[in-house]
Design an enzyme around this catalytic site. Structure first.
Site, PDB file in Angstrom:
ATOM      1  N   ASN A  91       0.812  -1.230   0.000  1.00 52.81           N
ATOM      2  CA  ASN A  91       0.000   0.000   0.000  1.00 52.81           C
ATOM      3  C   ASN A  91       0.843   1.276   0.000  1.00 52.81           C
ATOM      4  OD1 ASN A  91      -2.521   1.714   0.811  1.00 52.81           O
ATOM      5  ND2 ASN A  91      -1.026   2.060   2.455  1.00 52.81           N
ATOM      6  N   TYR A 161       4.833  10.605 -13.356  1.00 55.67           N
ATOM      7  CA  TYR A 161       5.575   9.488 -12.747  1.00 55.67           C
ATOM      8  C   TYR A 161       4.677   8.652 -11.852  1.00 55.67           C
ATOM      9  CZ  TYR A 161       6.633  13.649  -9.773  1.00 55.67           C
ATOM     10  OH  TYR A 161       6.571  14.818  -9.067  1.00 55.67           O
TER      11      TYR A 161
HETATM   12  P1  NAD Z   1      -0.853   8.774   2.588  1.00 56.69           P
HETATM   13  O1  NAD Z   1       0.215   9.663   2.065  1.00 56.69           O
HETATM   14  O2  NAD Z   1      -1.860   9.329   3.536  1.00 56.69           O
HETATM   15  O3  NAD Z   1      -0.226   7.476   3.258  1.00 56.69           O
HETATM   16  C1  NAD Z   1       0.846   6.781   2.638  1.00 56.69           C
HETATM   17  C2  NAD Z   1       1.658   6.114   3.707  1.00 56.69           C
HETATM   18  O4  NAD Z   1       2.779   5.485   3.063  1.00 56.69           O
HETATM   19  C3  NAD Z   1       2.232   7.127   4.722  1.00 56.69           C
HETATM   20  O5  NAD Z   1       2.014   6.678   6.032  1.00 56.69           O
HETATM   21  C4  NAD Z   1       3.703   7.167   4.368  1.00 56.69           C
HETATM   22  O6  NAD Z   1       4.551   7.442   5.461  1.00 56.69           O
HETATM   23  C5  NAD Z   1       3.935   5.758   3.832  1.00 56.69           C
HETATM   24  N1  NAD Z   1       5.144   5.693   3.019  1.00 56.69           N
HETATM   25  C6  NAD Z   1       5.559   6.587   2.081  1.00 56.69           C
HETATM   26  N2  NAD Z   1       6.742   6.207   1.589  1.00 56.69           N
HETATM   27  C7  NAD Z   1       7.084   5.068   2.223  1.00 56.69           C
HETATM   28  C8  NAD Z   1       8.204   4.206   2.140  1.00 56.69           C
HETATM   29  N3  NAD Z   1       9.227   4.459   1.316  1.00 56.69           N
HETATM   30  N4  NAD Z   1       8.226   3.086   2.925  1.00 56.69           N
HETATM   31  C9  NAD Z   1       7.211   2.838   3.783  1.00 56.69           C
HETATM   32  N5  NAD Z   1       6.130   3.619   3.909  1.00 56.69           N
HETATM   33  C10 NAD Z   1       6.071   4.718   3.132  1.00 56.69           C
HETATM   34  O7  NAD Z   1      -1.573   8.176   1.298  1.00 56.69           O
HETATM   35  P2  NAD Z   1      -2.926   7.322   1.135  1.00 56.69           P
HETATM   36  O8  NAD Z   1      -3.898   8.213   0.484  1.00 56.69           O
HETATM   37  O9  NAD Z   1      -3.279   6.605   2.363  1.00 56.69           O
HETATM   38  O10 NAD Z   1      -2.428   6.307   0.014  1.00 56.69           O
HETATM   39  C11 NAD Z   1      -2.127   4.947   0.260  1.00 56.69           C
HETATM   40  C12 NAD Z   1      -1.907   4.267  -1.093  1.00 56.69           C
HETATM   41  O11 NAD Z   1      -3.085   4.400  -1.878  1.00 56.69           O
HETATM   42  C13 NAD Z   1      -0.771   4.886  -1.906  1.00 56.69           C
HETATM   43  O12 NAD Z   1      -0.090   3.859  -2.602  1.00 56.69           O
HETATM   44  C14 NAD Z   1      -1.502   5.780  -2.882  1.00 56.69           C
HETATM   45  O13 NAD Z   1      -0.759   5.985  -4.054  1.00 56.69           O
HETATM   46  C15 NAD Z   1      -2.751   4.971  -3.125  1.00 56.69           C
HETATM   47  N6  NAD Z   1      -3.863   5.761  -3.636  1.00 56.69           N
HETATM   48  C16 NAD Z   1      -4.461   6.709  -2.855  1.00 56.69           C
HETATM   49  C17 NAD Z   1      -5.525   7.446  -3.368  1.00 56.69           C
HETATM   50  C18 NAD Z   1      -6.254   8.486  -2.575  1.00 56.69           C
HETATM   51  O14 NAD Z   1      -7.140   9.129  -3.133  1.00 56.69           O
HETATM   52  N7  NAD Z   1      -5.950   8.684  -1.313  1.00 56.69           N
HETATM   53  C19 NAD Z   1      -5.955   7.197  -4.682  1.00 56.69           C
HETATM   54  C20 NAD Z   1      -5.332   6.238  -5.430  1.00 56.69           C
HETATM   55  C21 NAD Z   1      -4.287   5.507  -4.904  1.00 56.69           C
END
Ligand code: NAD
Length: 255
Positions: A91, A161
């Site tokens: 995730n 990206y």
């Molecule tokens: P967020 O930024 O709130 O949470 C992401 C988490 O990943 C954070 O806790 C961060 O510290 C952690 N993280 C970042 N880099 C890291 C690393 N190198 N190693 C370990 N942990 C790491 O984002 P979110 O909205 O909760 O998104 C979670 C996933 O869902 C992501 O992959 C994001 O691309 C995907 N996503 C989110 C949305 C949305 O609308 N929120 C939409 C499509 C996809």
């Protein structure tokens, strides 16, 4: 070989300190899975502590998913939990922006491009590769990739990206699904649309409102909406699903 029971199916969720990852870890814990919450942020310890306080088995690990050595050290760090690790939710992800807006391709520094690929694409590769032998040994496994609607269509909000890394991740999931099916391991992608989280809150003024107007269900998703789909994909009920993508976007993307 009989499939392990839920309490013996330990789940590793990356990016679990907040947002979707925290919701997924909480949902899987509620389903009876011991969970390992991994994140670069210190806050991951608090989420695991909350789960333990609610009576669940949960452990936090500070981990950068793009760091090959740190990922390789996981089995030792998890000790007797490692042989029962059978669910991996990739995730963790990043979506860099400049003042809440995407950086145009002509202005993307190579370093930033490489960082997005390292976290969003190479991280899931490193973790999946690590988990294959232990899942094979159990004859049962579930891998879920958190991709994005931006993998299907260009986004006005996220940089090229980001969509490129997520499209790559979907392709990786399909290749992995084909390789691991004979071992009883399924691999699927979840592609969220716009879900309320810190990542989304960082968008520039007006961007989220414009996106909202295109969502037939009339609201952004909540992390719980995604967590429910992940819980289904890692359950026995989804035993005949592999190599597929479930879009969780309130209808904002319809293939
Ligand atoms: P967020 O930024 O709130 O949470 C992401 C988490 O990943 C954070 O806790 C961060 O510290 C952690 N993280 C970042 N880099 C890291 C690393 N190198 N190693 C370990 N942990 C790491 O984002 P979110 O909205 O909760 O998104 C979670 C996933 O869902 C992501 O992959 C994001 O691309 C995907 N996503 C989110 C949305 C949305 O609308 N929120 C939409 C499509 C996809």
């Amino acid at each position: 070989m009989s499939a392990p029971k839920t309490a013996d199916r330990i789940a590793l969720v990356t990016g679990a300190a907040r947002g979707l990852g925290a919701a997924i870890a909480t949902r899987l814990a509620a389903a009876g899975h011991p969970v390992v919450l991994a994140d670069v942020l210190e806050g991951v310890e608090d989420v695991a502590a909350r789960l333990r306080a609610a009576g669940h088995a949960a452990r936090a690990i500070r981990l950068d998913v793009s760091d090959e050595a740190a990922v390789g050290a996981l089995p030792e760090a998890l000790g007797d939990w490692w042989p029962r690790l059978s669910i991996l939710v990739n995730n963790a992800g990043i979506s860099p922006k400049v003042e809440g807006r995407k950086r145009p391709v002509a202005e993307i520094p190579l370093e930033e491009w490489n960082r997005v690929m390292a976290v969003n694409l190479t991280g899931p590769f490193l973790l999946s590769r690590l988990c294959i032998p232990v899942m094979r040994a159990q004859g049962w496994g579930r891998i879920v990739m958190m991709t994005s609607q931006a993998a299907h269509v260009p986004s006005s909000i996220t940089g090229a990206y980001y969509g490129t890394s997520k499209a790559g991740l979907m392709g990786f999931a399909r290749n992995l699904a084909a390789e691991l099916g004979p071992d009883g391991i399924t691999v699927n992608s979840v592609a969220p649309g716009r879900i309320n989280s810190d990542m989304v809150a960082g968008a520039a003024p007006g961007m989220n409102e414009a996106f909202l107007a295109r969502i037939p269900l009339g609201r952004f998703g909540e992390p719980q909406d995604v967590a429910e789909v992940v819980a289904f994909l890692v359950s026995d009920a989804a035993g005949y699903l592999t190599g597929t993508t479930i879009d969780v976007g309130g209808g904002s993307y319809m293939p």
